[in-house]
Design a protein around this motif. Structure first.
Motif, mmCIF file in Angstrom:
data_model
loop_
_atom_site.group_PDB
_atom_site.id
_atom_site.type_symbol
_atom_site.label_atom_id
_atom_site.label_comp_id
_atom_site.label_asym_id
_atom_site.label_seq_id
_atom_site.Cartn_x
_atom_site.Cartn_y
_atom_site.Cartn_z
ATOM 1 N N UNK A 3 46.729 9.449 2.258
ATOM 2 C CA UNK A 3 46.318 11.157 1.119
ATOM 3 C C UNK A 3 45.255 11.094 1.075
ATOM 4 N N UNK A 4 44.309 12.037 1.173
ATOM 5 C CA UNK A 4 42.592 12.646 0.710
ATOM 6 C C UNK A 4 41.725 12.355 1.163
ATOM 7 N N UNK A 5 42.535 11.931 2.694
ATOM 8 C CA UNK A 5 40.727 11.574 3.616
ATOM 9 C C UNK A 5 40.761 12.516 3.953
ATOM 10 N N UNK A 6 39.410 12.461 4.475
ATOM 11 C CA UNK A 6 38.798 14.029 5.407
ATOM 12 C C UNK A 6 38.201 13.064 6.487
ATOM 13 N N UNK A 7 38.750 13.790 7.985
ATOM 14 C CA UNK A 7 38.109 13.654 9.150
ATOM 15 C C UNK A 7 37.959 14.700 9.892
ATOM 16 N N UNK A 8 36.851 14.365 10.520
ATOM 17 C CA UNK A 8 35.346 15.017 11.302
ATOM 18 C C UNK A 8 34.939 14.553 12.327
ATOM 19 N N UNK A 9 35.449 15.833 13.163
ATOM 20 C CA UNK A 9 35.436 15.464 14.906
ATOM 21 C C UNK A 9 33.473 16.292 15.026
ATOM 22 N N UNK A 10 33.041 16.029 15.768
ATOM 23 C CA UNK A 10 32.066 16.419 15.827
ATOM 24 C C UNK A 10 31.540 15.622 17.507
ATOM 25 N N UNK A 11 30.845 17.216 17.836
ATOM 26 C CA UNK A 11 30.647 17.185 19.460
ATOM 27 C C UNK A 11 28.504 15.882 19.498
ATOM 28 N N UNK A 12 28.416 15.240 20.040
ATOM 29 C CA UNK A 12 26.984 14.312 20.047
ATOM 30 C C UNK A 12 26.788 13.277 21.308
ATOM 31 N N UNK A 13 26.628 14.707 22.337
ATOM 32 C CA UNK A 13 26.166 13.606 23.460
ATOM 33 C C UNK A 13 25.120 12.829 23.070
ATOM 34 N N UNK A 14 25.781 11.950 24.288
ATOM 35 C CA UNK A 14 25.062 10.096 23.921
ATOM 36 C C UNK A 14 23.711 9.736 25.075
ATOM 37 N N UNK A 15 22.817 10.177 24.441
ATOM 38 C CA UNK A 15 21.297 10.165 25.405
ATOM 39 C C UNK A 15 20.982 8.207 25.131
ATOM 40 N N UNK A 16 20.076 8.404 26.213
ATOM 41 C CA UNK A 16 18.670 6.860 26.512
ATOM 42 C C UNK A 16 17.655 7.144 26.011
ATOM 43 N N UNK A 17 16.389 6.739 25.837
ATOM 44 C CA UNK A 17 15.028 7.150 26.159
ATOM 45 C C UNK A 17 14.307 6.128 27.103
ATOM 46 N N UNK A 18 13.465 6.586 27.907
ATOM 47 C CA UNK A 18 13.420 5.539 28.543
ATOM 48 C C UNK A 18 12.101 5.301 28.687
ATOM 49 N N UNK A 19 10.810 4.496 28.627
ATOM 50 C CA UNK A 19 9.626 4.288 28.879
ATOM 51 C C UNK A 19 9.013 3.429 29.640
ATOM 52 N N UNK A 20 7.278 3.646 29.537
ATOM 53 C CA UNK A 20 6.834 2.462 30.041
ATOM 54 C C UNK A 20 6.601 3.100 31.479
ATOM 55 N N UNK A 21 6.900 1.799 32.624
ATOM 56 C CA UNK A 21 6.436 1.901 34.010
ATOM 57 C C UNK A 21 7.184 2.887 34.670
ATOM 58 N N UNK A 22 7.671 3.269 34.598
ATOM 59 C CA UNK A 22 8.950 3.879 35.140
ATOM 60 C C UNK A 22 8.372 5.568 36.225
ATOM 61 N N UNK A 23 9.260 6.105 36.658
ATOM 62 C CA UNK A 23 8.443 7.297 37.292
ATOM 63 C C UNK A 23 8.157 8.423 36.366
ATOM 64 N N UNK A 24 8.659 8.193 34.959
ATOM 65 C CA UNK A 24 8.632 9.361 34.108
ATOM 66 C C UNK A 24 9.656 9.214 32.577
ATOM 67 N N UNK A 25 8.452 9.144 31.586
ATOM 68 C CA UNK A 25 9.557 9.181 30.705
ATOM 69 C C UNK A 25 10.042 10.455 29.729
ATOM 70 N N UNK A 26 11.242 9.326 29.964
ATOM 71 C CA UNK A 26 12.042 11.240 29.464
ATOM 72 C C UNK A 26 13.448 10.328 28.800
ATOM 73 N N UNK A 27 13.976 11.658 27.870
ATOM 74 C CA UNK A 27 15.268 11.352 27.165
ATOM 75 C C UNK A 27 16.333 11.786 28.071
#
Length: 376
Positions: A234-258
């Motif tokens: 009882x009295x719990x609060x539940x929040x659902x959020x849209x949160x798309x997943x991402x990863x970051x890429x750096x270094x010696x690749x074709x292009x650094x990007x999210x």
């Protein structure tokens, strides 16, 4: 000419010292392996191989379940409370009784427990309900009607348990306040009652707030790992959020990007392919690194020698390393799952610095040649 050669060498050495870099090389990070053994290390390096990839794949993320383990009753108690909606049926043994009518020898009386904890029943007056069970209230009403009604028989039914509720808001089809039934109710039950997520389940996170405790997990983790499907209180609060997943890429690749995840699951091999693969002119195939925070329990399972360094509820910064020079590295990359907010880094090959150096000194070489031609 000797002066020109000396000048050229001086400028070349200065240029070499000032070469720009995209990030740490494979050797630079590998040299931290020794430091990772000490208690002063801030992060842990794990080289992916056939012995630990299975342990990583089998790991069950249960930090959310542990956060609420043993906390909360899982639903409403059997005791009645303020706001509960009840139905009271009263039967008498004669057609001429107080609660009889032309259709039957009974009456159905809807009641709500008021803010004082009482209900009102005709001829019985105000009856205390808060703190009683349904059966306890039935007996209390029946006793008050003895001597007023003819052999009264009373039935009390609970229609809505509004004294014990939980709130569901956010990216759900039907946000609102939901009563908790007497049976145990789990997190997925109440999310389903609210119509479920309006977005893809693998892009939705669930936050449960209970008193001072708060925890967040992916909606899919409630299904994939049933331990995370905790009991609601009882009295719990539940929040659902849209949160798309991402990863970051750096270094010696074709292009650094999210990079966003376009599917439910993505492996390290697929992540490298998504960013266009390694840069042929710069990348060190032996220096593929992935940075993330892991639960201490996983680090202890993969590297038992570090068991005393981390508390059980701690998160540990981890650097995973895999080499694609070895064909086996491709199989490891195929089975290693990416996660939200991972950082992927591909280090430069040592010869890439020579390439940069040659690009810098090319104009100098051209100038020296021109001067030599003029001198000759």
């Amino acid at each position: 000419m000797r002066f020109i050669a000396v000048t050229f060498l001086s400028v070349a050495l200065a240029a070499c010292a000032a070469l720009p870099g995209d990030g740490p090389g494979a050797f630079n990070i590998s040299s931290q392996d020794i430091e990772a053994e000490s208690n002063s290390s801030d992060y842990t390096i794990i080289k992916l191989d056939s012995s630990n990839i299975e342990a990583i794949k089998r790991y069950r993320p249960l930090s959310f379940a542990n956060q609420f383990h043993g906390v909360g009753g899982g639903g409403s108690s059997s005791e009645l409370g303020v706001g509960d909606v009840l139905g009271v049926g009263i039967w008498e043994a004669t057609p001429d009784g107080l609660f009889t009518n032309s259709d039957s020898n009974s009456s159905q009386i809807p009641v709500v427990i008021d803010e004082t904890g009482n209900i009102f029943i005709p001829y019985a007056g105000r009856v205390r309900a808060v703190g009683l069970t349904v059966e306890g209230l039935r007996q209390s009403i029946q006793k008050k009607l003895v001597g007023k009604a003819v052999e009264p028989q009373v039935l009390v039914s609970l229609r809505e348990k509004l004294s014990k509720t939980a709130v569901v808001v956010g990216d759900v089809a039907k946000p609102g306040v939901y009563p908790l039934p007497l049976r145990n109710t789990r997190l997925l039950d109440i999310v389903a009652n609210a119509g479920g997520s309006r977005k893809a389940t693998y892009e939705t996170v669930v936050t449960l707030k209970r008193g001072r405790r708060s925890g967040t997990t992916r909606l899919e983790d409630l299904i994939d790992y049933p331990e995370n499907n905790v009991l609601i209180s009882p009295s719990d609060n539940i929040l659902l959020s849209h949160r798309p997943r991402t990863f970051s890429a750096f270094g010696a690749i074709k292009s650094n990007q999210l990079v966003p995840f376009k599917t439910k699951d993505m492996t390290l091999a697929e992540a490298l392919a998504t960013v266009g693969g390694l840069n042929d002119n710069k990348a060190d195939a032996a220096g593929i690194f992935l940075f993330r925070y892991e639960d201490a329990s996983l680090v202890r399972a993969v590297r038992p020698e570090l068991a005393q360094r981390f508390a059980s509820d701690q998160t540990v910064p981890v650097v995973y390393r895999v080499s694609l020079r070895d064909p086996g590295g491709f199989f490891l990359a195929r089975f290693f799952e990416m996660r939200d907010k991972d950082i992927l880094y591909v280090s430069n090959h040592p010869t890439a610095e020579l390439g940069k150096f040659l690009q810098i000194i090319a104009p100098l070489i051209s100038n020296v040649s021109s001067v030599q031609n003029l001198t000759d």
